[in-house]
Design a protein around this motif. Structure first.
Motif, PDB file in Angstrom:
ATOM      1  N   LYS A  12      15.407-123.118  54.685  1.00 31.05           N
ATOM      2  CA  LYS A  12      15.063-123.044  56.020  1.00 31.05           C
ATOM      3  C   LYS A  12      16.357-122.985  56.927  1.00 31.05           C
ATOM      4  O   LYS A  12      16.223-122.508  57.942  1.00 31.05           O
ATOM      5  CB  LYS A  12      14.215-124.592  56.423  1.00 31.05           C
ATOM      6  N   ALA A  13      17.382-123.740  56.591  1.00 36.63           N
ATOM      7  CA  ALA A  13      18.767-123.905  57.230  1.00 36.63           C
ATOM      8  C   ALA A  13      19.486-122.489  57.231  1.00 36.63           C
ATOM      9  O   ALA A  13      20.089-122.273  57.928  1.00 36.63           O
ATOM     10  CB  ALA A  13      19.517-124.816  56.834  1.00 36.63           C
ATOM     11  N   ARG A  14      18.997-121.749  56.144  1.00 35.90           N
ATOM     12  CA  ARG A  14      19.884-120.599  55.888  1.00 35.90           C
ATOM     13  C   ARG A  14      18.979-119.139  56.134  1.00 35.90           C
ATOM     14  O   ARG A  14      19.521-118.094  55.511  1.00 35.90           O
ATOM     15  CB  ARG A  14      20.384-120.578  54.303  1.00 35.90           C
ATOM     16  N   ILE A  15      17.801-119.100  56.434  1.00 35.37           N
ATOM     17  CA  ILE A  15      16.803-118.087  56.431  1.00 35.37           C
ATOM     18  C   ILE A  15      17.462-116.954  57.387  1.00 35.37           C
ATOM     19  O   ILE A  15      17.427-115.865  56.924  1.00 35.37           O
ATOM     20  CB  ILE A  15      15.438-118.821  57.216  1.00 35.37           C
ATOM     21  N   GLU A  16      18.053-117.103  58.554  1.00 35.91           N
ATOM     22  CA  GLU A  16      18.615-116.136  59.182  1.00 35.91           C
ATOM     23  C   GLU A  16      19.922-115.551  58.433  1.00 35.91           C
ATOM     24  O   GLU A  16      19.997-113.831  58.468  1.00 35.91           O
ATOM     25  CB  GLU A  16      19.081-116.621  60.682  1.00 35.91           C
ATOM     26  N   ASN A  17      20.562-116.265  57.680  1.00 38.63           N
ATOM     27  CA  ASN A  17      21.601-115.652  56.958  1.00 38.63           C
ATOM     28  C   ASN A  17      20.964-114.740  55.690  1.00 38.63           C
ATOM     29  O   ASN A  17      21.645-113.679  55.419  1.00 38.63           O
ATOM     30  CB  ASN A  17      22.565-116.689  56.434  1.00 38.63           C
ATOM     31  N   LEU A  18      19.960-115.184  55.119  1.00 38.56           N
ATOM     32  CA  LEU A  18      19.210-114.702  53.966  1.00 38.56           C
ATOM     33  C   LEU A  18      18.914-113.335  54.623  1.00 38.56           C
ATOM     34  O   LEU A  18      18.948-112.121  53.934  1.00 38.56           O
ATOM     35  CB  LEU A  18      17.988-115.414  53.439  1.00 38.56           C
ATOM     36  N   ARG A  19      18.145-113.365  55.590  1.00 37.75           N
ATOM     37  CA  ARG A  19      17.363-112.166  56.232  1.00 37.75           C
ATOM     38  C   ARG A  19      18.296-111.028  56.530  1.00 37.75           C
ATOM     39  O   ARG A  19      18.168-109.912  56.339  1.00 37.75           O
ATOM     40  CB  ARG A  19      16.511-112.535  57.288  1.00 37.75           C
ATOM     41  N   GLN A  20      19.638-111.653  57.225  1.00 41.68           N
ATOM     42  CA  GLN A  20      20.847-110.590  57.399  1.00 41.68           C
ATOM     43  C   GLN A  20      21.140-110.063  56.377  1.00 41.68           C
ATOM     44  O   GLN A  20      21.134-108.734  56.145  1.00 41.68           O
ATOM     45  CB  GLN A  20      21.725-111.196  58.189  1.00 41.68           C
ATOM     46  N   TRP A  21      21.413-110.796  55.348  1.00 43.38           N
ATOM     47  CA  TRP A  21      21.985-110.073  54.043  1.00 43.38           C
ATOM     48  C   TRP A  21      21.102-109.262  53.313  1.00 43.38           C
ATOM     49  O   TRP A  21      21.500-108.154  52.719  1.00 43.38           O
ATOM     50  CB  TRP A  21      22.472-111.234  53.011  1.00 43.38           C
ATOM     51  N   ARG A  44       7.812-117.388  53.405  1.00 43.76           N
ATOM     52  CA  ARG A  44       7.470-115.986  52.787  1.00 43.76           C
ATOM     53  C   ARG A  44       7.423-114.966  53.712  1.00 43.76           C
ATOM     54  O   ARG A  44       7.931-113.695  53.327  1.00 43.76           O
ATOM     55  CB  ARG A  44       6.109-116.374  52.368  1.00 43.76           C
ATOM     56  N   LEU A  45       6.591-115.241  54.768  1.00 43.82           N
ATOM     57  CA  LEU A  45       6.372-113.977  55.687  1.00 43.82           C
ATOM     58  C   LEU A  45       7.424-113.373  56.158  1.00 43.82           C
ATOM     59  O   LEU A  45       7.621-111.944  56.247  1.00 43.82           O
ATOM     60  CB  LEU A  45       5.380-114.605  56.703  1.00 43.82           C
ATOM     61  N   GLU A  46       8.668-114.086  56.791  1.00 43.48           N
ATOM     62  CA  GLU A  46       9.785-113.435  57.113  1.00 43.48           C
ATOM     63  C   GLU A  46      10.389-112.657  56.139  1.00 43.48           C
ATOM     64  O   GLU A  46      11.167-111.769  56.296  1.00 43.48           O
ATOM     65  CB  GLU A  46      10.779-114.571  57.605  1.00 43.48           C
ATOM     66  N   ILE A  47      10.352-112.954  54.692  1.00 36.72           N
ATOM     67  CA  ILE A  47      11.232-112.011  53.545  1.00 36.72           C
ATOM     68  C   ILE A  47      10.192-111.068  53.274  1.00 36.72           C
ATOM     69  O   ILE A  47      10.654-109.837  52.846  1.00 36.72           O
ATOM     70  CB  ILE A  47      11.322-113.156  52.439  1.00 36.72           C
ATOM     71  N   GLU A  48       8.608-111.223  53.165  1.00 39.09           N
ATOM     72  CA  GLU A  48       7.855-110.120  53.081  1.00 39.09           C
ATOM     73  C   GLU A  48       8.006-108.838  53.980  1.00 39.09           C
ATOM     74  O   GLU A  48       7.878-107.698  53.500  1.00 39.09           O
ATOM     75  CB  GLU A  48       6.419-110.634  52.906  1.00 39.09           C
ATOM     76  N   LYS A 248      26.734-121.243  60.121  1.00 40.34           N
ATOM     77  CA  LYS A 248      25.916-122.010  59.072  1.00 40.34           C
ATOM     78  C   LYS A 248      25.869-121.502  57.834  1.00 40.34           C
ATOM     79  O   LYS A 248      24.654-121.198  56.974  1.00 40.34           O
ATOM     80  CB  LYS A 248      24.316-122.183  59.569  1.00 40.34           C
ATOM     81  N   PRO A 249      26.930-121.032  56.894  1.00 38.20           N
ATOM     82  CA  PRO A 249      26.793-120.893  55.757  1.00 38.20           C
ATOM     83  C   PRO A 249      26.558-121.748  54.879  1.00 38.20           C
ATOM     84  O   PRO A 249      26.368-122.900  54.775  1.00 38.20           O
ATOM     85  CB  PRO A 249      28.152-120.151  55.438  1.00 38.20           C
ATOM     86  N   SER A 250      25.904-121.029  53.514  1.00 39.30           N
ATOM     87  CA  SER A 250      25.465-121.801  52.259  1.00 39.30           C
ATOM     88  C   SER A 250      27.112-122.195  51.846  1.00 39.30           C
ATOM     89  O   SER A 250      28.051-121.382  52.031  1.00 39.30           O
ATOM     90  CB  SER A 250      25.043-121.054  51.286  1.00 39.30           C
ATOM     91  N   ASP A 251      27.303-123.166  51.019  1.00 37.60           N
ATOM     92  CA  ASP A 251      28.748-123.449  50.342  1.00 37.60           C
ATOM     93  C   ASP A 251      28.850-122.534  48.969  1.00 37.60           C
ATOM     94  O   ASP A 251      29.777-122.279  48.638  1.00 37.60           O
ATOM     95  CB  ASP A 251      28.959-124.905  49.976  1.00 37.60           C
TER      96      ASP A 251
END
Length: 262
Positions: A12-21, A44-48, A248-251
């Motif tokens: 949830k904290a990293r969803i925008e980073n994941l979507r961009q990547w 799920r919906l954002e990724i689908e 707001k990256p993951s480590d």
């Protein structure tokens, strides 16, 4: 095919980073760890919407793993066999059809084990690693491409960290931990990154504290471990360091294997 592993450190904290990547890089399969979400709470919906199928094995607030893929898996297994009392969500495995047959991919979040003198946490780590070894040994008898991808919480060699003396008593680097990792390798598994590069200072994790990222004080603990059938089809690897510099990256950063499964 591009197959990646990434400890997302909270979906949830990293969803925008994941979507961009996902949009920029377009991997075929992504193994996520530490999603920190129950299955029904996973975005799920954002990724689908980006064209990915989603399989999760979640847990409230802690742990949790997922596999995102452009094609729907033929089968999915949740949980690492060998201990029915283990309630921690740390393993999910899926089988995918590819032009050359099938490929079996697992997302792994191996226990951290710290503090290493804890009477529960470190023994749990070593026991989990032995369960993984036994399971991998069984899967290798299938003689198919197998990719065990994830955050292993293991620094395999001294050159996989910026300063071995700093990590000498850490559960990620103790001799028993590294020996357990070697037992896994000795089944015939290949470390994808080390199969394609002998460079030093190849890291996948930088702590949030003490300017670790800015100083490049990192460690390599995210691995793609390959069966012989997968290793034969490996063409290259990459460590996506630039993601660590995002807001707001993951480590951790993604580690990617490029495979020819034509």
């Amino acid at each position: 095919m591009k197959i990646a592993t990434w400890n997302i450190n909270g979906i949830k904290a990293r969803i925008e980073n994941l979507r961009q990547w996902l949009a920029d890089f377009s991997p075929d399969i992504v193994c996520l760890q530490e999603i920190k979400s129950v299955d029904e709470g996973f975005p799920r919906l954002e990724i689908e919407a980006l064209g990915y199928h989603v399989e999760t094995h979640g847990q409230k607030g802690f742990n949790g793993v997922a596999i995102l893929s452009k094609r729907k898996p033929d089968e999915v297994m949740r949980g690492l066999p060998g201990d029915d009392s283990d309630e921690q969500s740390r393993y999910i495995e899926a089988v995918f059809s590819v032009p050359s047959g099938v490929v079996r991919v697992a997302s792994i979040y191996l226990p951290n084990g710290n503090p290493s003198d804890d009477p529960v946490k470190y023994p749990y780590k070593l026991a989990w690693m032995e369960r993984l070894r036994r399971h991998a040994e069984q899967r290798l008898t299938l003689e198919e491409p197998l990719i065990l991808a994830g955050d292993y919480n293991v620094i395999p060699e001294p050159h996989d960290c910026f300063d071995p003396t700093v990590w000498a008593t850490d559960a990620l680097f103790l001799p028993q931990t590294r020996a357990a990792f070697r037992r896994l390798e000795h089944l015939g598994l290949t470390d994808a990154v080390r199969a394609t590069s002998d460079q030093t200072k190849l890291y996948t994790f930088w702590d949030y504290q003490a300017g670790a990222w800015q100083k490049n004080n990192g460690i390599r603990i995210d691995h793609l471990m390959l069966s012989p059938e997968a290793a034969d089809r490996l063409r290259a690897t990459s460590i996506e360091k630039t993601v660590r510099a995002w807001e707001k990256p993951s480590d951790h950063v993604p580690v990617v294997g490029y495979f020819d499964f034509a």
